[in-house]
Design a protein around this motif. Structure first.
Motif, PDB file in Angstrom:
ATOM      1  N   ASP A  98       0.832  -1.206   0.000  1.00 49.02           N
ATOM      2  CA  ASP A  98       0.000   0.000   0.000  1.00 49.02           C
ATOM      3  C   ASP A  98       0.867   1.256   0.000  1.00 49.02           C
ATOM      4  O   ASP A  98       0.536   2.257  -0.653  1.00 49.02           O
ATOM      5  CB  ASP A  98      -0.921   0.015   1.219  1.00 49.02           C
ATOM      6  N   ALA A  99       1.973   1.210   0.751  1.00 43.13           N
ATOM      7  CA  ALA A  99       2.869   2.361   0.790  1.00 43.13           C
ATOM      8  C   ALA A  99       3.494   2.606  -0.581  1.00 43.13           C
ATOM      9  O   ALA A  99       3.600   3.748  -1.032  1.00 43.13           O
ATOM     10  CB  ALA A  99       3.953   2.146   1.843  1.00 43.13           C
ATOM     11  N   GLU A 100       3.911   1.540  -1.247  1.00 40.82           N
ATOM     12  CA  GLU A 100       4.503   1.672  -2.579  1.00 40.82           C
ATOM     13  C   GLU A 100       3.472   2.234  -3.575  1.00 40.82           C
ATOM     14  O   GLU A 100       3.804   3.067  -4.422  1.00 40.82           O
ATOM     15  CB  GLU A 100       5.011   0.319  -3.066  1.00 40.82           C
ATOM     16  N   ASP A 101       2.232   1.768  -3.486  1.00 45.19           N
ATOM     17  CA  ASP A 101       1.182   2.283  -4.364  1.00 45.19           C
ATOM     18  C   ASP A 101       0.980   3.785  -4.144  1.00 45.19           C
ATOM     19  O   ASP A 101       0.791   4.553  -5.101  1.00 45.19           O
ATOM     20  CB  ASP A 101      -0.133   1.550  -4.113  1.00 45.19           C
ATOM     21  N   ALA A 102       1.003   4.194  -2.876  1.00 45.65           N
ATOM     22  CA  ALA A 102       0.830   5.617  -2.557  1.00 45.65           C
ATOM     23  C   ALA A 102       1.983   6.442  -3.118  1.00 45.65           C
ATOM     24  O   ALA A 102       1.776   7.549  -3.635  1.00 45.65           O
ATOM     25  CB  ALA A 102       0.716   5.807  -1.049  1.00 45.65           C
ATOM     26  N   LEU A 103       3.203   5.909  -3.035  1.00 44.93           N
ATOM     27  CA  LEU A 103       4.359   6.625  -3.582  1.00 44.93           C
ATOM     28  C   LEU A 103       4.231   6.810  -5.092  1.00 44.93           C
ATOM     29  O   LEU A 103       4.513   7.888  -5.628  1.00 44.93           O
ATOM     30  CB  LEU A 103       5.645   5.851  -3.273  1.00 44.93           C
ATOM     31  N   GLN A 104       3.802   5.752  -5.763  1.00 49.01           N
ATOM     32  CA  GLN A 104       3.658   5.827  -7.211  1.00 49.01           C
ATOM     33  C   GLN A 104       2.612   6.859  -7.613  1.00 49.01           C
ATOM     34  O   GLN A 104       2.817   7.663  -8.529  1.00 49.01           O
ATOM     35  CB  GLN A 104       3.275   4.449  -7.762  1.00 49.01           C
ATOM     36  N   GLU A 105       1.486   6.859  -6.918  1.00 47.76           N
ATOM     37  CA  GLU A 105       0.427   7.821  -7.239  1.00 47.76           C
ATOM     38  C   GLU A 105       0.862   9.241  -6.874  1.00 47.76           C
ATOM     39  O   GLU A 105       0.514  10.203  -7.578  1.00 47.76           O
ATOM     40  CB  GLU A 105      -0.857   7.452  -6.501  1.00 47.76           C
ATOM     41  N   ALA A 106       1.647   9.376  -5.780  1.00 49.37           N
ATOM     42  CA  ALA A 106       2.139  10.708  -5.406  1.00 49.37           C
ATOM     43  C   ALA A 106       3.032  11.268  -6.511  1.00 49.37           C
ATOM     44  O   ALA A 106       2.966  12.466  -6.838  1.00 49.37           O
ATOM     45  CB  ALA A 106       2.901  10.635  -4.090  1.00 49.37           C
ATOM     46  N   TRP A 107       3.848  10.415  -7.104  1.00 45.14           N
ATOM     47  CA  TRP A 107       4.701  10.860  -8.207  1.00 45.14           C
ATOM     48  C   TRP A 107       3.856  11.301  -9.405  1.00 45.14           C
ATOM     49  O   TRP A 107       4.125  12.315 -10.029  1.00 45.14           O
ATOM     50  CB  TRP A 107       5.664   9.756  -8.602  1.00 45.14           C
ATOM     51  N   LEU A 108       2.810  10.540  -9.701  1.00 46.47           N
ATOM     52  CA  LEU A 108       1.951  10.900 -10.824  1.00 46.47           C
ATOM     53  C   LEU A 108       1.275  12.247 -10.581  1.00 46.47           C
ATOM     54  O   LEU A 108       1.146  13.071 -11.497  1.00 46.47           O
ATOM     55  CB  LEU A 108       0.907   9.810 -11.055  1.00 46.47           C
ATOM     56  N   ARG A 109       0.862  12.489  -9.343  1.00 44.45           N
ATOM     57  CA  ARG A 109       0.235  13.775  -9.027  1.00 44.45           C
ATOM     58  C   ARG A 109       1.246  14.912  -9.151  1.00 44.45           C
ATOM     59  O   ARG A 109       0.907  16.011  -9.612  1.00 44.45           O
ATOM     60  CB  ARG A 109      -0.361  13.737  -7.613  1.00 44.45           C
TER      61      ARG A 109
END
Length: 291
Positions: free
Chosen positions: A28-39
């Motif tokens: 879940d943390a990795e998914d959040a990091l990836q989406e944060a980069w996209l934002r």
């Protein structure tokens, strides 16, 4: 021309630690990091130029992205079969990012279990302020509350954490050699079926949590008491394969001495919470989806 690395890489360990403390899940943390980069990428050059603190902006984004997961966690825990333990962070010194994450004492298994007692908003406020260093104005914006309420959430969370520390459930970190000595003695006594020695290595009020997630055989409830834990573990080992411990591999689990145990097609992780030369808690992650 080489493409510039996203800022998430520079702050990866910090952001991963924040997301993991919020959710108890590396995935879940990795998914959040990836989406944060996209934002961040979607801000464009003009938007990014207006961000004064990139690390804080990304940590805020990770907090927002994890919020729904944190708020839905209580319902998911109620449906979970048996005791729940966080996804273990198993390290061998070969992953710089993960090694940096587990160097923080607030990602210990015992610390994460205390966070599970907090309300979702208390957990988010505490982690974003104390771990990510965000001001309460920003945390209030994430939670959709006033700054005063955000402060109150963090204050109540700290009281819960402080009470756990005072009760011995969240002891101060112990040097790795001392952890390893207790763990090695514990495993040797368990392999020998020596209940009496196991009892001396356990705090009288020690707790055993075996997380099988309903997928593999495990105790359905937390077992409390040195004698009960010792007898149960010896019985389980005798019922299974008494030789599995001989091939166990020493690893670090969330920054503490642990073992990686092969269980045929799957593996398990064992780690103790050590204080004053004894185990205050025994954590066994058996769920193959977590190991």
């Amino acid at each position: 021309m080489t493409a510039e690395a996203p800022p998430t890489e520079e702050h990866r360990a910090h952001l991963l630690a924040v997301g993991y403390r919020l959710t108890g899940s590396r995935a879940d943390a990795e998914d959040a990091l990836q989406e944060a980069w996209l934002r961040w990428d979607r801000l464009g050059d003009v938007g990014r130029a207006q961000v004064r603190d990139v690390r804080a902006w990304l940590a805020t984004a990770v907090g927002r992205l994890c919020l729904d997961r944190v708020r839905s966690a209580p319902a998911r825990r109620e449906q979970y079969v048996g005791p729940w333990l966080p996804e273990p962070l198993v390290t061998t010194g070969a992953d710089d990012v993960l090694d940096a994450v587990v160097a923080r004492e607030d990602v210990r298994i015992a610390a994460l279990l205390v966070l599970e007692r907090l309300s979702p908003d208390q957990r988010v406020a505490l982690v974003l302020h104390d771990s990510a260093g965000l001001p309460f104005d920003d945390i209030a914006d994430v939670l959709g509350c006033t700054t005063t309420t955000a402060r109150q959430h963090a204050s109540r969370a700290r009281r819960t954490v402080g009470a756990a520390a005072a009760d011995g459930e969240l002891p101060d970190p112990v040097p790795e050699p001392d952890q390893r000595r207790v763990l090695d003695a514990f495993v040797a006594a368990l392999a020998a079926g020596d209940v009496a020695t196991l009892v001396t290595l356990l705090h009288p009020d020690a707790a055993l949590r075996t997380d099988g997630g309903g997928i593999v055989k495990a105790a359905r409830r937390t077992v409390v008491g040195a004698e009960k834990i010792a007898r149960l573990l010896v019985a389980l080992l005798e019922e299974g394969d008494p030789e599995i411990l001989s091939a166990a591999r020493p690893v670090m689990v969330n920054g503490e001495a642990g073992l990686l145990v092969s269980l045929g097609p799957t593996s398990a992780v064992l780690v103790l919470t050590v204080a004053d030369g004894r185990a205050r808690a025994v954590h066994a992650v058996l769920n193959p989806e977590k190991v």
